[in-house]
Design a protein around this motif. Sequence first.
Motif, short mmCIF file in Angstrom:
data_model
loop_
_atom_site.label_atom_id
_atom_site.label_comp_id
_atom_site.label_asym_id
_atom_site.label_seq_id
_atom_site.Cartn_x
_atom_site.Cartn_y
_atom_site.Cartn_z
N ALA A 237 0.84 -1.07 -0.01
CA ALA A 237 0.07 0.04 0.10
C ALA A 237 1.04 1.13 -0.03
CB ALA A 237 -1.05 -0.10 1.33
N ILE A 238 0.26 2.27 -0.67
CA ILE A 238 1.09 3.46 -0.76
C ILE A 238 0.30 4.69 -0.29
CG2 ILE A 238 2.30 5.01 -2.60
CD1 ILE A 238 3.24 2.60 -3.85
N GLU A 239 0.61 5.66 0.42
CA GLU A 239 -0.02 6.60 0.85
C GLU A 239 0.71 8.07 0.68
OE1 GLU A 239 -2.88 8.17 2.25
OE2 GLU A 239 -1.64 10.05 2.57
N THR A 240 0.08 8.88 -0.27
CA THR A 240 0.97 10.16 -0.50
C THR A 240 -0.14 11.34 -0.59
OG1 THR A 240 0.58 9.96 -2.97
CG2 THR A 240 2.75 9.22 -1.89
N SER A 241 -1.18 11.26 0.25
CA SER A 241 -2.30 12.49 0.09
C SER A 241 -1.90 13.77 0.50
CB SER A 241 -3.42 11.82 0.67
OG SER A 241 -3.21 11.96 2.07
N CYS A 242 -1.05 13.83 1.44
CA CYS A 242 -0.31 15.12 1.64
C CYS A 242 0.94 15.34 2.17
CB CYS A 242 -1.38 15.47 2.90
SG CYS A 242 -1.33 17.12 3.67
N ASP A 243 1.30 15.44 3.42
CA ASP A 243 2.90 15.52 3.51
C ASP A 243 3.48 14.51 4.33
OD1 ASP A 243 1.57 16.16 5.92
OD2 ASP A 243 2.79 17.78 6.36
N GLU A 244 3.09 13.03 4.10
CA GLU A 244 3.72 12.03 4.63
C GLU A 244 3.62 11.09 3.30
OE1 GLU A 244 1.30 13.06 7.03
OE2 GLU A 244 2.91 13.47 8.54
N THR A 245 4.94 10.77 3.12
CA THR A 245 5.13 9.67 2.02
C THR A 245 5.23 8.17 2.95
OG1 THR A 245 6.75 11.16 1.06
CG2 THR A 245 6.70 8.98 0.02
N TYR B 118 -2.07 -4.38 -4.94
CA TYR B 118 -1.40 -3.06 -4.84
C TYR B 118 -2.52 -2.19 -4.32
CZ TYR B 118 2.93 -4.61 -7.12
OH TYR B 118 4.09 -5.14 -7.30
N ALA B 119 -2.29 -1.34 -3.46
CA ALA B 119 -3.46 -0.20 -2.78
C ALA B 119 -2.81 1.17 -2.98
CB ALA B 119 -3.82 -0.77 -1.45
N VAL B 120 -3.64 2.19 -3.18
CA VAL B 120 -3.01 3.43 -3.18
C VAL B 120 -4.19 4.41 -3.01
CG1 VAL B 120 -3.43 3.87 -5.61
CG2 VAL B 120 -1.69 4.96 -4.26
N THR B 121 -3.60 5.51 -2.08
CA THR B 121 -4.76 6.55 -1.74
C THR B 121 -4.98 7.36 -3.17
OG1 THR B 121 -3.60 6.73 0.17
CG2 THR B 121 -5.46 8.48 -0.33
N ILE C 283 -3.81 17.20 -4.93
CA ILE C 283 -3.94 16.53 -6.11
C ILE C 283 -2.47 15.95 -6.78
CG2 ILE C 283 -4.07 18.43 -8.07
CD1 ILE C 283 -6.59 15.66 -7.88
N GLY C 284 -1.42 16.90 -6.63
CA GLY C 284 -0.36 16.70 -7.19
C GLY C 284 0.40 15.66 -6.34
N SER C 285 0.28 15.56 -4.88
CA SER C 285 0.72 14.72 -4.27
C SER C 285 0.04 13.31 -4.30
CB SER C 285 0.53 14.88 -2.72
OG SER C 285 1.42 16.18 -2.29
N LEU C 286 -1.17 13.27 -4.52
CA LEU C 286 -1.76 11.88 -4.82
C LEU C 286 -1.55 11.34 -6.18
CD1 LEU C 286 -5.46 13.24 -4.08
CD2 LEU C 286 -4.41 11.37 -2.82
N LEU C 287 -1.26 12.17 -6.89
CA LEU C 287 -0.92 11.51 -8.17
C LEU C 287 0.58 10.67 -8.55
CD1 LEU C 287 -2.08 14.66 -10.76
CD2 LEU C 287 -2.94 11.91 -10.55
N ILE C 288 1.38 11.37 -7.42
CA ILE C 288 2.69 10.70 -7.39
C ILE C 288 2.47 9.12 -6.76
CG2 ILE C 288 5.09 10.77 -6.27
CD1 ILE C 288 4.29 13.42 -7.94
N GLY C 289 1.75 9.06 -5.88
CA GLY C 289 1.54 7.73 -5.27
C GLY C 289 0.81 6.84 -6.32
N LEU C 290 -0.12 7.63 -6.91
CA LEU C 290 -1.01 6.68 -7.93
C LEU C 290 -0.20 6.48 -9.07
CD1 LEU C 290 -4.16 6.22 -7.66
CD2 LEU C 290 -4.52 8.29 -9.02
#
Length: 397
Positions: free
Chosen positions: A18-26, A140-143, A149-156
């Motif tokens: 799982a990957i989480e990058t919705s805000c300011d935590e990678t 695979y799981a991702v936020t 939006i910019g942060s989310l797109l990296i994880g996605l």
Amino acid sequence: MPGLVIYGGKVDPVLVLAIETSCDETSASVLRTAALAGLGGQEVPRKGTRTVSGETAHVPLPDSGTDLGTCPSGTCPPSLVPATAPEVLSNIVLSQDEVHAPYGGVVPELASRQHIKTIAAIVGEALARAGVGLESVDLYAVTQGPGLIGSLLIGLSFAKGLAYYHKKPLTGIDHLEAHLEACFLENPGIEYPVLGLLVSGGHTALYLMEEPLSYKLLGRTRDDAAGEALDKIAKFLGLGYPGGPVIEKLARGGDPKAFPFAVPRTKDRSLDFSFSGLKTAALKHIREHGIVKDGARLFDFLASFEDVIARALVDNLRLAADAVLPRSLVLCGGVARNTRLRMRFQDFARQAGLDAYVPSPKMCTDNAAMIGALALKKFARCPDAVTDLDLDAYARS
Ligand code: KG4
Ligand code: ZN
């Protein structure tokens, strides 16, 4: 895309990355379900019938809530969820606090750049700590949102690339649902119906969960989120970012009754929250009493401000509990780390005779384990919920 059959044959444990990058935590996490053969599923307990505080609730409930946990094919039995929580093999969280601290808040462009720089290393570290390679990952799981939006797109994009290359299913997860899931990850036996109070930096909301994976929105903030109010006041006083933990630390020695804050209520007495008035009242006190960073009354002021936020949150929870008669209460999101809020929440639950759950502090703030846990639960119930590579990010819920 190959699907995994969980109910009806798959004997081996299922491994999710799982990957989480919705805000300011990678963050990246590897979780493993227990072997599922013969697991069957958990029978969902019936709706509770007890009254809560004995007070009369004047809360008009929405006719129909927002049910976010739907099965796309509409064929999955609602009561089938794994009976045990998955095992968290690793949960790596890299905070960007130092990057944003000089600005007193998250700078979106810096956040996405930081995610780009660190995501490969964080995913690598999560796999290494779990002692597995990408070839072993089943899902695979991702936020997917809400978030920057910019942060989310990296994880996605990163998750899509892995899923595509390894020909494995990918599932998009709602960040707010995942915060609620953090409670179940540590306490899989929580009885339904569950009333959830989610308090984070970007969201403050009440949800009714009548059964697993069903989320009815009962109320949300109309302006600032509770965490945002803490962060803004800390920024105004030059205390640093994020504001919640700093305020908690400084408020420890203060008198929470020193400053007379009125508990905010929406005019229509709905279950919505509003914190912008409180912020204005706080700024007025700061001006009138000359509150400054190293001033004599800082601790009292912060203790009073922190306390009124906790009271406002728990007051709405009480109203909601009277209206929906839950069996259990859960508190989640970054602000749920706050000791004063946790104590007020537990006090209310004790008075009301309800079971109450709060995740451990590291599970309250953003992390990928909660994303993976929800993905496994969704996938177990409904393999059709797996999304394809068209998956897009969304900024708002
Ligand atoms: O859930 P989260 O990690 O990120 C969002 O989804 O927003 O929550 C971050 C928020 C920030 O506003 C931060 O100030 C607050 O949680 N927070 C706290 C504490 N730790 C983090 N607020 C009060 N007391 C704390 N100990
Ligand atoms: Zn969050």
